[in-house]
Design a protein around this motif. Structure first.
Motif, PDB file in Angstrom:
ATOM      1  N   LEU A  97      -4.364   1.401   1.878  1.00 52.96           N
ATOM      2  CA  LEU A  97      -2.924   1.464   1.672  1.00 52.96           C
ATOM      3  C   LEU A  97      -2.155   0.392   2.438  1.00 52.96           C
ATOM      4  CD1 LEU A  97      -2.224   5.320   1.572  1.00 52.96           C
ATOM      5  CD2 LEU A  97      -2.635   3.724  -0.321  1.00 52.96           C
ATOM      6  N   SER A  98      -2.864  -0.350   3.293  1.00 48.28           N
ATOM      7  CA  SER A  98      -2.205  -1.445   4.012  1.00 48.28           C
ATOM      8  C   SER A  98      -2.266  -2.748   3.228  1.00 48.28           C
ATOM      9  CB  SER A  98      -2.869  -1.662   5.379  1.00 48.28           C
ATOM     10  OG  SER A  98      -4.159  -2.253   5.227  1.00 48.28           O
ATOM     11  N   ILE A  99      -3.033  -2.754   2.142  1.00 50.08           N
ATOM     12  CA  ILE A  99      -3.216  -3.960   1.340  1.00 50.08           C
ATOM     13  C   ILE A  99      -2.188  -3.979   0.215  1.00 50.08           C
ATOM     14  CG2 ILE A  99      -4.834  -5.268  -0.098  1.00 50.08           C
ATOM     15  CD1 ILE A  99      -7.108  -3.846   1.415  1.00 50.08           C
ATOM     16  N   SER A 100      -1.506  -5.067   0.076  1.00 49.77           N
ATOM     17  CA  SER A 100      -0.456  -5.195  -0.932  1.00 49.77           C
ATOM     18  C   SER A 100      -1.016  -4.986  -2.328  1.00 49.77           C
ATOM     19  CB  SER A 100       0.196  -6.576  -0.840  1.00 49.77           C
ATOM     20  OG  SER A 100       1.029  -6.824  -1.956  1.00 49.77           O
ATOM     21  N   SER A 101      -0.236  -4.316  -3.159  1.00 48.29           N
ATOM     22  CA  SER A 101      -0.660  -4.081  -4.543  1.00 48.29           C
ATOM     23  C   SER A 101      -0.753  -5.386  -5.330  1.00 48.29           C
ATOM     24  CB  SER A 101       0.324  -3.134  -5.234  1.00 48.29           C
ATOM     25  OG  SER A 101       1.643  -3.671  -5.226  1.00 48.29           O
ATOM     26  N   ASN A 102      -0.158  -6.443  -4.781  1.00 46.56           N
ATOM     27  CA  ASN A 102      -0.208  -7.739  -5.447  1.00 46.56           C
ATOM     28  C   ASN A 102      -1.417  -8.573  -5.011  1.00 46.56           C
ATOM     29  OD1 ASN A 102       2.273  -7.273  -6.788  1.00 46.56           O
ATOM     30  ND2 ASN A 102       3.404  -7.895  -4.958  1.00 46.56           N
TER      31      ASN A 102
END
Length: 362
Positions: A97-102
């Motif tokens: 959840l710390s990784i950008s969805s982009n």
């Protein structure tokens, strides 16, 4: 003179290699580590769950972590996910959840951690407060798709087949059962409940397998009845035997499940660590393993420091390395490190049919 110089160079080379063997322990053993599980392996996913109260992103958690900062890990320092990655020569896999969805697939190549404090095998365990295992696998499915898209199917499959998939799950489901009403236990006897967990896990692990996983490192549940929270409920401060018995049944069920999977899928390998067996030895022979306190939590308030959780107003012990438990449920960094070392390098009856080092080398 030349022979003396050559000899000196050889000695120096040996010393350098020995030193590298110490500082570069496990370097390059696998390309990535993908982690599924609960608070024993959460490295910050729950920090991103706005409505959840199951969090550890505040003092005194992290007091022994680099920077002495609370990171969302449920403990005073590193946890099992950190130690296993370290032994494999990799950085700790970041919380999903710390990784950008982009982000593109490059963010996932070195591994991802999906573990969430409070999570269980069942969706109903701490529902709406954590990322249940099924949802963790949904997230992994997204990662799998991104890897296939960027690397191509063959390269993605090769990458994942060489990677290690760590699973640490089950304790929360059983703790909820033990704390439930007697009426609920009559409807679902202990063995029946454990069987339902293993049945659910069967489908979940096969789903991970179908998404490229081939090397499974399953960390079995510990003697959950011996955590300070459960001891506090007994006048004698003894372990809750019902909870410990459930953990043994669950670990046996998972072992059978993994054996059957390895039989059905010839390209699958696994390592199972019997945490209950190893941790009970620490509890029963504390001095042998360097522990002085096996009952009370290091951080908390009340009887056994287990009436109130480890929060900023709680007190915490100065001698954390001789405590088995950090708070009313979770191990200290010392305990987590010792257990991880056993899972990584020891043999039966603690870990079988191979340890994690051997699994990585396949």
């Amino acid at each position: 003179m030349a022979s003396k110089l050559t000899c000196s160079c050889l000695v120096l080379l040996v010393l350098v290699c020995m030193g590298c063997g110490i500082c570069c322990y496990g370097e390059g053993m696998v390309p990535a580590v993908y982690v599924f599980g609960d608070s024993l392996a959460d490295v910050g996913n729950n920090n991103h769950l706005d409505l959840s109260i199951i969090k550890a992103d505040f003092p005194h958690n992290g007091v022994d972590y680099p920077g002495r900062k609370a990171t969302g890990r449920f403990g005073n320092g590193k946890n099992s996910a950190d130690f296993l990655a370290e032994k494999l020569g990799l950085p700790t896999s970041p919380p999903y959840l710390s990784i950008s969805s982009n982000s593109n697939a490059s963010a996932f190549v070195d591994g991802v951690n999906f573990a969430s404090g409070g999570a269980g095998v069942l969706d109903s365990t701490n529902s709406d407060q954590c990322i249940a295992l099924n949802k963790q696998i949904d997230y992994y499915s997204t990662v799998y798709g991104a890897l296939v898209q960027q690397l191509g199917s063959d390269q993605a499959q090769s990458h994942l087949a060489k990677s290690i998939f760590v699973i640490v799950i089950g304790s929360n489901d059983m703790l909820h059962y033990v704390k439930s009403s007697s009426q609920n236990k009559l409807k679902s006897p202990q063995q029946q409940f454990v069987d339902s967990l293993v049945s659910s896990l069967d489908g979940q692990l096969k789903r991970i397998y179908n998404l490229g996983a081939r090397k499974f490192a399953f960390i079995g549940t510990g003697p959950i009845g011996c955590c300070p929270s459960m001891r506090k409920q007994n006048k004698t401060e003894g372990c809750n035997q019902e909870a410990n018995d459930m953990s043994v049944l669950y670990n046996k069920g998972v072992t059978s499940l993994l054996q059957n999977m390895a039989t059905d899928f010839g390209d699958m390998s696994y390592s199972f660590f019997d945490t209950s067996l190893a941790l009970l030895e620490y509890i029963q022979q504390p001095a042998t393993y360097g522990f002085a306190e096996v009952k009370a939590a290091c951080c908390g308030l009340g009887d056994l420091n287990a009436k109130i959780a480890c929060i900023p107003i709680s007190t915490y012990c100065a001698n954390r390395s001789d405590h088995i438990f950090w708070d009313f449920y979770h191990p200290t960094e010392t305990t987590a490190g010792m257990l991880s070392s056993t899972a990584f390098d020891e043999s039966a009856p603690y870990v079988y049919p191979m340890n994690i080092r051997q699994l990585a080398a396949l």
